[in-house]
Design a protein around this motif. Structure first.
Motif, mmCIF file in Angstrom:
data_model
loop_
_atom_site.group_PDB
_atom_site.id
_atom_site.type_symbol
_atom_site.label_atom_id
_atom_site.label_comp_id
_atom_site.label_asym_id
_atom_site.label_seq_id
_atom_site.Cartn_x
_atom_site.Cartn_y
_atom_site.Cartn_z
ATOM 1 N N ALA A 46 65.921 49.912 32.548
ATOM 2 C CA ALA A 46 64.931 50.369 33.519
ATOM 3 C C ALA A 46 63.673 49.509 33.442
ATOM 4 C CB ALA A 46 64.580 51.828 33.254
ATOM 5 N N PHE A 47 62.944 49.483 34.558
ATOM 6 C CA PHE A 47 61.661 48.768 34.665
ATOM 7 C C PHE A 47 61.825 47.262 34.482
ATOM 8 C CE2 PHE A 47 61.025 52.768 32.115
ATOM 9 C CZ PHE A 47 60.875 53.592 33.218
ATOM 10 N N LEU A 151 53.633 56.180 33.116
ATOM 11 C CA LEU A 151 54.865 56.418 33.865
ATOM 12 C C LEU A 151 54.525 57.188 35.136
ATOM 13 C CD1 LEU A 151 57.966 56.242 33.979
ATOM 14 C CD2 LEU A 151 58.041 58.439 32.779
ATOM 15 N N GLN A 152 54.815 56.595 36.267
ATOM 16 C CA GLN A 152 54.506 57.214 37.549
ATOM 17 C C GLN A 152 55.774 57.370 38.377
ATOM 18 O OE1 GLN A 152 51.158 55.376 39.538
ATOM 19 N NE2 GLN A 152 49.929 55.298 37.659
ATOM 20 N N LEU A 153 55.705 58.211 39.401
ATOM 21 C CA LEU A 153 56.863 58.526 40.235
ATOM 22 C C LEU A 153 56.612 58.142 41.683
ATOM 23 C CD1 LEU A 153 57.660 62.088 38.810
ATOM 24 C CD2 LEU A 153 58.718 59.914 38.148
ATOM 25 N N LYS A 154 57.705 57.848 42.373
ATOM 26 C CA LYS A 154 57.626 57.567 43.802
ATOM 27 C C LYS A 154 58.941 57.959 44.455
ATOM 28 C CE LYS A 154 59.088 52.702 43.312
ATOM 29 N NZ LYS A 154 58.704 51.280 43.577
ATOM 30 N N ASP A 168 62.022 58.215 41.850
ATOM 31 C CA ASP A 168 62.143 57.147 40.865
ATOM 32 C C ASP A 168 60.901 57.052 39.993
ATOM 33 O OD1 ASP A 168 64.572 56.478 42.023
ATOM 34 O OD2 ASP A 168 64.160 54.323 41.968
ATOM 35 N N GLY A 169 61.098 56.606 38.752
ATOM 36 C CA GLY A 169 59.995 56.345 37.850
ATOM 37 C C GLY A 169 59.752 54.859 37.691
ATOM 38 N N PHE A 170 58.492 54.495 37.461
ATOM 39 C CA PHE A 170 58.122 53.104 37.226
ATOM 40 C C PHE A 170 56.880 53.088 36.347
ATOM 41 C CE2 PHE A 170 55.612 54.410 40.808
ATOM 42 C CZ PHE A 170 54.395 53.731 40.708
ATOM 43 N N GLN A 196 59.982 44.238 38.246
ATOM 44 C CA GLN A 196 60.310 45.590 37.809
ATOM 45 C C GLN A 196 61.127 46.338 38.866
ATOM 46 O OE1 GLN A 196 58.158 49.732 36.244
ATOM 47 N NE2 GLN A 196 56.882 48.117 37.124
ATOM 48 N N LYS A 197 62.197 47.006 38.404
ATOM 49 C CA LYS A 197 62.981 47.899 39.262
ATOM 50 C C LYS A 197 62.751 49.332 38.792
ATOM 51 C CE LYS A 197 67.253 47.021 40.309
ATOM 52 N NZ LYS A 197 68.690 46.683 40.220
ATOM 53 N N SER A 198 62.464 50.197 39.728
ATOM 54 C CA SER A 198 62.271 51.605 39.361
ATOM 55 C C SER A 198 63.623 52.238 39.045
ATOM 56 C CB SER A 198 61.582 52.352 40.498
ATOM 57 O OG SER A 198 62.373 52.334 41.674
#
Length: 272
Positions: A46-47, A151-154, A168-170, A196-198
């Motif tokens: 991730a990320f 860590l944030q969400l979208k 998704d988290g990123f 970066q990939k969420s």
């Protein structure tokens, strides 16, 4: 008066003929350099994306190893490992699977009879029924900084999600360098952030299936300065998998900051 032909010369000719016959039948041993090297498949977590493996892949290619990367969708263990299995099915000969971070979950769930070893690079190696967020339980293994607000969400478009959407988290840009890759330069960290990939939030909550590390030899490279997966959690997973374990004074992104050492562990597994 002609001299008789030496017995040794006649024996030598007979031996040479015998060698030619054996060679034609494929019975002579091939030199070690001619033996097929396993294909190394590199799985990012991730990320990140596959660009993080750039230097490791170059090192392996220079040593004669066929190398493939897997474009990890980061949707969940079952879905992601299923796609990896499809790629592995196209490879002839032995395979060494290498996973970083969440990529370790994917190689743990990917089954293929040609895989001769799993290699975990600061990676999750879950047991059956375990999930990423459970392994990161701060009461058991404190130390991870992969928490809000870093860590944030979208909401993203995702055909695998409900109604074509997913959560998704990123890692936010202002935290990325210090948490994910504190031992690389700011310029390298900026490039990593750009790639970066969420990851789907459900990917961290989906239970793992029966782990392949129970039936394969395993290698594990612990990052002792990891601020994503606590080093003690890595040591626990490595010990449980009976992995050949070494440690490195590196961040979570050791594949970028210490590619030579990462390469050495992969080559050790490939040559085992």
């Amino acid at each position: 008066m002609p001299f008789p032909k030496p017995i040794l010369s006649r024996a030598s000719r007979l031996f040479a003929v015998a060698l030619l016959a054996l060679s034609a039948l494929g019975l002579t041993a091939a030199p070690a350099s001619a033996q097929t090297k396993p294909t190394v498949v590199l799985v990012h977590g991730a990320f990140a994306d596959s660009s993080g493996w750039k230097d490791v892949a170059a090192n392996l290619t220079a040593q004669g190893y066929p190398v493939q990367t897997f474009d990890n969708p980061l949707r969940g263990p079952a879905y992601d490992s299923g796609l990896l299995e499809q790629q592995l099915a196209t490879i002839d000969g032995p395979i060494v699977l290498v996973g970083h971070s969440y990529g370790g979950v994917v190689i743990t769930n990917a089954d293929n009879p040609n895989v001769k070893a799993n290699v975990y690079i600061a990676a999750f190696a879950p047991d059956r029924g375990e999930f990423v967020q459970g392994i990161l339980n701060p009461l058991v293994f404190p130390g991870s900084k992969l928490l809000p607000p870093a860590l944030q969400l979208k909401i993203v478009d995702d055909p695998q999600g409900i109604g074509g959407k997913n959560l998704d988290g990123f890692i936010a840009e202002e935290y990325f360098h210090d948490i994910f890759a504190q031992d690389v330069t700011p310029a390298v960290a900026a490039d990593m952030f750009a790639h970066q990939k969420s990851a789907a939030l459900v990917a961290n909550l989906e239970p793992s299936a029966t782990p392949t590390w129970t039936t394969r030899p395993n290698w594990y490279l612990v990052s002792s300065q990891d601020q994503v997966i606590p080093p003690d959690a890595q040591r626990m997973m490595a010990k449980r998998a009976l992995a050949h374990t070494t440690e490195i004074d590196a961040s979570h992104a050791s594949l970028v900051s210490r590619p030579d050492e990462v390469t050495a562990v992969i080559v050790e597994a490939a040559n085992s």
